[in-house]
Design a protein around this motif. Structure first.
Motif, PDB file in Angstrom:
ATOM      1  N   CYS A  28      14.200   1.150  -1.589  1.00  0.00           N
ATOM      2  CA  CYS A  28      12.822   0.822  -1.207  1.00  0.00           C
ATOM      3  C   CYS A  28      11.941   0.428  -2.389  1.00  0.00           C
ATOM      4  CB  CYS A  28      12.185   1.999  -0.479  1.00  0.00           C
ATOM      5  SG  CYS A  28      13.082   2.504   1.002  1.00  0.00           S
ATOM      6  N   GLY A  29      12.343   0.782  -3.616  1.00  0.00           N
ATOM      7  CA  GLY A  29      11.511   0.501  -4.769  1.00  0.00           C
ATOM      8  C   GLY A  29      10.230   1.312  -4.788  1.00  0.00           C
ATOM      9  N   ILE A  30      10.270   2.474  -4.131  1.00  0.00           N
ATOM     10  CA  ILE A  30       9.095   3.348  -4.007  1.00  0.00           C
ATOM     11  C   ILE A  30       9.524   4.760  -4.381  1.00  0.00           C
ATOM     12  CG2 ILE A  30       7.379   4.313  -2.408  1.00  0.00           C
ATOM     13  CD1 ILE A  30       7.726   1.720  -0.747  1.00  0.00           C
ATOM     14  N   PRO A  31       8.742   5.485  -5.186  1.00  0.00           N
ATOM     15  CA  PRO A  31       9.161   6.829  -5.596  1.00  0.00           C
ATOM     16  C   PRO A  31       9.141   7.839  -4.449  1.00  0.00           C
ATOM     17  CG  PRO A  31       6.929   6.398  -6.354  1.00  0.00           C
ATOM     18  CD  PRO A  31       7.453   5.098  -5.802  1.00  0.00           C
ATOM     19  N   VAL A  32      10.138   8.714  -4.446  1.00  0.00           N
ATOM     20  CA  VAL A  32      10.128   9.871  -3.549  1.00  0.00           C
ATOM     21  C   VAL A  32       9.333  10.959  -4.256  1.00  0.00           C
ATOM     22  CG1 VAL A  32      11.507  11.626  -2.391  1.00  0.00           C
ATOM     23  CG2 VAL A  32      12.316   9.250  -2.458  1.00  0.00           C
ATOM     24  N   LEU A  33       8.174  11.269  -3.724  1.00  0.00           N
ATOM     25  CA  LEU A  33       7.270  12.229  -4.373  1.00  0.00           C
ATOM     26  C   LEU A  33       7.757  13.662  -4.243  1.00  0.00           C
ATOM     27  CD1 LEU A  33       3.861  10.737  -3.189  1.00  0.00           C
ATOM     28  CD2 LEU A  33       5.034  10.350  -5.366  1.00  0.00           C
ATOM     29  N   GLY A  34       8.569  13.924  -3.232  1.00  0.00           N
ATOM     30  CA  GLY A  34       9.065  15.279  -3.055  1.00  0.00           C
ATOM     31  C   GLY A  34       9.940  15.402  -1.828  1.00  0.00           C
ATOM     32  N   VAL A  35      10.752  16.444  -1.846  1.00  0.00           N
ATOM     33  CA  VAL A  35      11.550  16.837  -0.689  1.00  0.00           C
ATOM     34  C   VAL A  35      11.078  18.234  -0.314  1.00  0.00           C
ATOM     35  CG1 VAL A  35      13.861  17.235   0.215  1.00  0.00           C
ATOM     36  CG2 VAL A  35      13.495  15.450  -1.502  1.00  0.00           C
ATOM     37  N   LEU A  90      21.557  19.160  -2.859  1.00  0.00           N
ATOM     38  CA  LEU A  90      22.468  18.316  -2.088  1.00  0.00           C
ATOM     39  C   LEU A  90      21.856  16.955  -1.759  1.00  0.00           C
ATOM     40  CD1 LEU A  90      23.876  21.007   0.388  1.00  0.00           C
ATOM     41  CD2 LEU A  90      25.024  20.030  -1.609  1.00  0.00           C
ATOM     42  N   PHE A  91      20.541  16.833  -1.884  1.00  0.00           N
ATOM     43  CA  PHE A  91      19.893  15.565  -1.537  1.00  0.00           C
ATOM     44  C   PHE A  91      19.476  14.771  -2.778  1.00  0.00           C
ATOM     45  CE2 PHE A  91      16.548  12.863   0.441  1.00  0.00           C
ATOM     46  CZ  PHE A  91      17.336  12.304   1.425  1.00  0.00           C
ATOM     47  N   ASP A  92      19.885  15.206  -3.964  1.00  0.00           N
ATOM     48  CA  ASP A  92      19.508  14.479  -5.184  1.00  0.00           C
ATOM     49  C   ASP A  92      19.965  13.027  -5.131  1.00  0.00           C
ATOM     50  OD1 ASP A  92      18.215  16.631  -6.264  1.00  0.00           O
ATOM     51  OD2 ASP A  92      19.859  17.229  -7.592  1.00  0.00           O
ATOM     52  N   SER A  93      21.218  12.807  -4.720  1.00  0.00           N
ATOM     53  CA  SER A  93      21.722  11.432  -4.650  1.00  0.00           C
ATOM     54  C   SER A  93      20.999  10.651  -3.557  1.00  0.00           C
ATOM     55  CB  SER A  93      23.229  11.424  -4.393  1.00  0.00           C
ATOM     56  OG  SER A  93      23.532  12.052  -3.141  1.00  0.00           O
ATOM     57  N   GLY A  94      20.693  11.302  -2.426  1.00  0.00           N
ATOM     58  CA  GLY A  94      19.960  10.644  -1.352  1.00  0.00           C
ATOM     59  C   GLY A  94      18.582  10.214  -1.800  1.00  0.00           C
ATOM     60  N   ARG A  95      17.949  11.045  -2.573  1.00  0.00           N
ATOM     61  CA  ARG A  95      16.625  10.717  -3.102  1.00  0.00           C
ATOM     62  C   ARG A  95      16.682   9.454  -3.960  1.00  0.00           C
ATOM     63  NH1 ARG A  95      12.698  15.238  -5.506  1.00  0.00           N
ATOM     64  NH2 ARG A  95      10.993  13.920  -6.271  1.00  0.00           N
ATOM     65  N   ARG A  96      17.691   9.395  -4.837  1.00  0.00           N
ATOM     66  CA  ARG A  96      17.836   8.219  -5.696  1.00  0.00           C
ATOM     67  C   ARG A  96      18.133   6.969  -4.878  1.00  0.00           C
ATOM     68  NH1 ARG A  96      20.639  12.082  -8.809  1.00  0.00           N
ATOM     69  NH2 ARG A  96      22.643  11.297  -8.044  1.00  0.00           N
ATOM     70  N   MET A  97      18.953   7.124  -3.847  1.00  0.00           N
ATOM     71  CA  MET A  97      19.296   5.975  -3.001  1.00  0.00           C
ATOM     72  C   MET A  97      18.061   5.409  -2.309  1.00  0.00           C
ATOM     73  SD  MET A  97      22.819   7.259  -1.202  1.00  0.00           S
ATOM     74  CE  MET A  97      24.312   7.570  -2.158  1.00  0.00           C
ATOM     75  N   ILE A  98      17.199   6.288  -1.793  1.00  0.00           N
ATOM     76  CA  ILE A  98      15.978   5.830  -1.117  1.00  0.00           C
ATOM     77  C   ILE A  98      15.084   5.087  -2.099  1.00  0.00           C
ATOM     78  CG2 ILE A  98      13.816   6.624  -0.073  1.00  0.00           C
ATOM     79  CD1 ILE A  98      15.414   8.744   1.397  1.00  0.00           C
ATOM     80  N   GLU A  99      14.952   5.619  -3.307  1.00  0.00           N
ATOM     81  CA  GLU A  99      14.113   4.964  -4.312  1.00  0.00           C
ATOM     82  C   GLU A  99      14.669   3.598  -4.699  1.00  0.00           C
ATOM     83  OE1 GLU A  99      12.037   8.763  -6.553  1.00  0.00           O
ATOM     84  OE2 GLU A  99      13.921   7.968  -7.365  1.00  0.00           O
ATOM     85  N   ARG A 120       0.821  -1.218   0.000  1.00  0.00           N
ATOM     86  CA  ARG A 120       0.000   0.000   0.000  1.00  0.00           C
ATOM     87  C   ARG A 120       0.856   1.270   0.000  1.00  0.00           C
ATOM     88  NH1 ARG A 120      -4.330  -1.544  -1.334  1.00  0.00           N
ATOM     89  NH2 ARG A 120      -4.471   0.591  -2.064  1.00  0.00           N
ATOM     90  N   ILE A 121       2.150   1.170   0.277  1.00  0.00           N
ATOM     91  CA  ILE A 121       3.020   2.351   0.283  1.00  0.00           C
ATOM     92  C   ILE A 121       3.319   2.730  -1.149  1.00  0.00           C
ATOM     93  CG2 ILE A 121       5.127   3.382   1.175  1.00  0.00           C
ATOM     94  CD1 ILE A 121       3.298   2.413   3.378  1.00  0.00           C
ATOM     95  N   LYS A 122       2.792   3.867  -1.602  1.00  0.00           N
ATOM     96  CA  LYS A 122       2.914   4.272  -3.002  1.00  0.00           C
ATOM     97  C   LYS A 122       3.870   5.446  -3.202  1.00  0.00           C
ATOM     98  CE  LYS A 122      -0.090   1.164  -4.060  1.00  0.00           C
ATOM     99  NZ  LYS A 122      -1.415   1.465  -4.594  1.00  0.00           N
ATOM    100  N   GLY A 123       4.298   6.074  -2.123  1.00  0.00           N
ATOM    101  CA  GLY A 123       5.211   7.201  -2.276  1.00  0.00           C
ATOM    102  C   GLY A 123       5.803   7.614  -0.951  1.00  0.00           C
ATOM    103  N   ILE A 124       6.868   8.409  -1.043  1.00  0.00           N
ATOM    104  CA  ILE A 124       7.590   8.890   0.138  1.00  0.00           C
ATOM    105  C   ILE A 124       7.758  10.403   0.009  1.00  0.00           C
ATOM    106  CG2 ILE A 124       9.795   8.805   1.398  1.00  0.00           C
ATOM    107  CD1 ILE A 124      10.112   5.935   0.118  1.00  0.00           C
ATOM    108  N   ILE A 125       7.536  11.100   1.106  1.00  0.00           N
ATOM    109  CA  ILE A 125       7.833  12.541   1.175  1.00  0.00           C
ATOM    110  C   ILE A 125       8.880  12.757   2.250  1.00  0.00           C
ATOM    111  CG2 ILE A 125       6.939  14.799   1.859  1.00  0.00           C
ATOM    112  CD1 ILE A 125       4.337  14.137   0.476  1.00  0.00           C
ATOM    113  N   ILE A 126       9.974  13.398   1.867  1.00  0.00           N
ATOM    114  CA  ILE A 126      11.009  13.786   2.827  1.00  0.00           C
ATOM    115  C   ILE A 126      10.690  15.207   3.274  1.00  0.00           C
ATOM    116  CG2 ILE A 126      13.478  14.037   3.229  1.00  0.00           C
ATOM    117  CD1 ILE A 126      12.583  11.185   2.515  1.00  0.00           C
ATOM    118  N   ASN A 127      10.426  15.389   4.546  1.00  0.00           N
ATOM    119  CA  ASN A 127       9.923  16.665   5.060  1.00  0.00           C
ATOM    120  C   ASN A 127      10.983  17.398   5.890  1.00  0.00           C
ATOM    121  OD1 ASN A 127       7.881  18.571   5.326  1.00  0.00           O
ATOM    122  ND2 ASN A 127       7.025  17.639   7.169  1.00  0.00           N
TER     123      ASN A 127
END
Length: 499
Positions: free
Chosen positions: A220-227, A208-217, A193-200
């Motif tokens: 986890c195999g789940i898209p980061v919808l936004g930072v 500076l978090f572009d690489s971190g965003r890719r690493m999380i995706e 049921r987890i369809k997305g992630i928001i880093i708040n």
């Protein structure tokens, strides 16, 4: 409008920003032509609100409903826990208290299915009227020791068929572990049921978090919808009082200095939000006796445990500081529990709050309060009893209290307000000593002007403040902030997919 899936904003932990993100999406969906409504199956908070029907829900869902442009009602928050001590809470079901429970009693399996049915029924009723439902989780969704008794997180998402967006707070550190660990601790059914992630609450350059965003995706195999960046210039009512201590500060020159007493069981602190934004006022929270005596106005807020807080105020010297300040001409006003504290005594013969049966109050108002297990919850329209002019009942607020307050007759006094139903509210003995049961009384500009009138010499160049317009502006600013940093087209794609 196209039917959207329900969406739940769940957290890797408490205070990650779920309530604010949910409020933002309530406003976004409204702006985009949908008819959203908020839902949180179970909320734990001292900050509550009375619905138009006179029932009680968590303040956060009332705020989210306001962002959605609709009236609030109990189906949006069918289960509310109001802490009474470190170990017990009052349980409010469908807007009405059903008793107090210890944490151990509440989380036992016995009786959980009855509560589960109640919250699911509330959701089902809501889902027939609104599109989409914006659900909010509670705390962390990975508290695996509570999985069987959980009513608010993944079991509710599964019942609703909601697309879940996991919200993580990067400001507190450990965001990779909190996101990955949360997802890995879910069951396969929950994880699906987890369809997305928001880093708040990101601080600094987002690049500076572009690489971190890719690493999380990739992990986890789940898209980061936004930072979403941390913000300081958007003001939305907060659910918890954890940040109030940061608003404790010294008095300022050129403004009316208003001190709010920091009670241990302070509730409904949102009563004072409007004063924080009024350009004529400098508002701060304190229980420092020296700061209290330097204030122009002392406000005593509501309390979830009036006798306990009264005992504490007497023990730490704050009660005497308030009395001394009033003798020197400082205005003192109490709201709800604060009104009760200002009287000659507070009695609890039936032990509604605890073991204390009676304590003398501050003695500033000629009233006496007796606690009762009957809770008053209602919205009210009223007018000032202090005006000699005929006027409509144009002011609005709400009552949430236990206890009956009556005049003792030991000194002359008048009601502070006249209610539309013909009854009276509160007590006033002078322009600088008053109490009321009405929460939200300070949201009315007419009453604020009355309260500040004796200090007009300090406010020569200040302008009036439209709190309603201010709040609407803040919801729009919050929505724009989220639009700027969250992939909305992808969110809509998720909410309309057929997988």
């Amino acid at each position: 409008m196209e039917k959207l899936h329900p969406i739940m904003f769940a957290g890797t932990g408490s205070d990650v920003g779920k309530s604010i993100i949910a409020a933002a999406f309530c406003r976004i969906f409204k702006q985009d032509g949908y008819s959203p409504a908020p839902f949180k199956a179970q909320n734990m908070a001292l900050n509550s609100f009375a619905t138009p029907e006179g029932l009680e829900i968590g303040r956060a869902q009332a705020v989210q409903a306001e962002a959605a442009g609709i009236a609030c009602y109990t189906d949006m928050n069918p289960l509310l826990l109001k802490p009474q001590s470190d170990h017990t809470s009052q349980v409010v079901l469908n807007g009405k208290p059903i008793g107090s429970r210890s944490a151990y009693e509440y989380y036992r399996k016995e009786g959980r299915e009855e509560l589960r049915q109640q919250v699911c029924d509330a959701y089902d009723r809501l889902a027939t009227r609104y599109n989409p439902i914006v659900l909010e989780g509670a705390g962390s969704i990975a508290e695996i020791n509570l999985r069987e008794s959980d009513l608010v997180n993944m079991p509710m998402a599964l019942h609703a068929g909601a697309d879940v967006v996991l919200v993580a707070d990067i400001d507190r550190g450990g965001v990779f572990a909190s996101v990955y660990g949360t997802i890995m601790l879910l069951t396969p059914q929950e994880r699906a049921r987890i369809k997305g992630i928001i880093i708040n609450k990101f601080r600094g350059d987002l690049r500076l978090f572009d690489s971190g965003r890719r690493m999380i995706e990739e992990l986890c195999g789940i898209p980061v919808l936004g930072v979403v960046p941390f913000y300081k210039d958007i003001y939305i009512e907060e659910e918890d009082s954890v940040s109030l201590a940061a608003k404790s500060m010294q008095a300022e020159q050129g403004k009316v200095n208003i001190a709010v007493v920091m009670l241990r069981h302070l509730s409904n602190f949102t009563d004072f939000n409007v004063l924080e934004r009024d350009p004529r006022v400098h508002l701060f929270y304190t229980n420092n006796v020296n700061e209290l005596e330097k204030a122009d106005i002392i406000l005593i807020p509501g309390s979830k445990s009036t006798l306990s807080d009264l005992h504490e105020l007497r023990k730490n010297g704050v009660a005497q500081a308030i009395i001394n300040a009033h003798r020197k001409g400082v205005t003192v006003m109490g709201i709800c529990g604060g009104y009760q504290l200002m009287g000659e005594e507070v009695c609890d013969p039936e032990h509604v709050e605890g073991e204390l049966e009676r304590l003398p109050g501050l003695g500033l108002l000629p009233v006496s309060t007796s606690m009762s297990d009957q809770k008053v919850t209602r919205q009210v329209r009223f007018k000032s009893a202090q005006s000699s002019n005929e006027q409509p009942y144009a002011l609005q607020g709400y009552e949430i209290h236990m206890g009956v307050t009556t005049q003792t007759g030991h000194a002359p006094a008048s009601p502070l307000n006249l209610l539309e139903d013909g009854t009276m509210d509160g007590c006033i003995t002078a322009s600088n000593c008053m109490g009321t049961y009405i929460h939200g009384i300070l949201d009315n500009q007419e009453f604020i002007d009355f309260l500040l009138r004796p200090f007009s010499h300090k406010m020569a160049n200040a302008q009036h403040f439209d709190y309603h317009a201010f709040k609407e502006e803040q919801y729009d600013k919050l929505a724009q902030h989220i639009r700027q940093h969250v992939n909305l087209p992808l969110v809509y794609q998720i909410l309309t997919s057929h997988d």
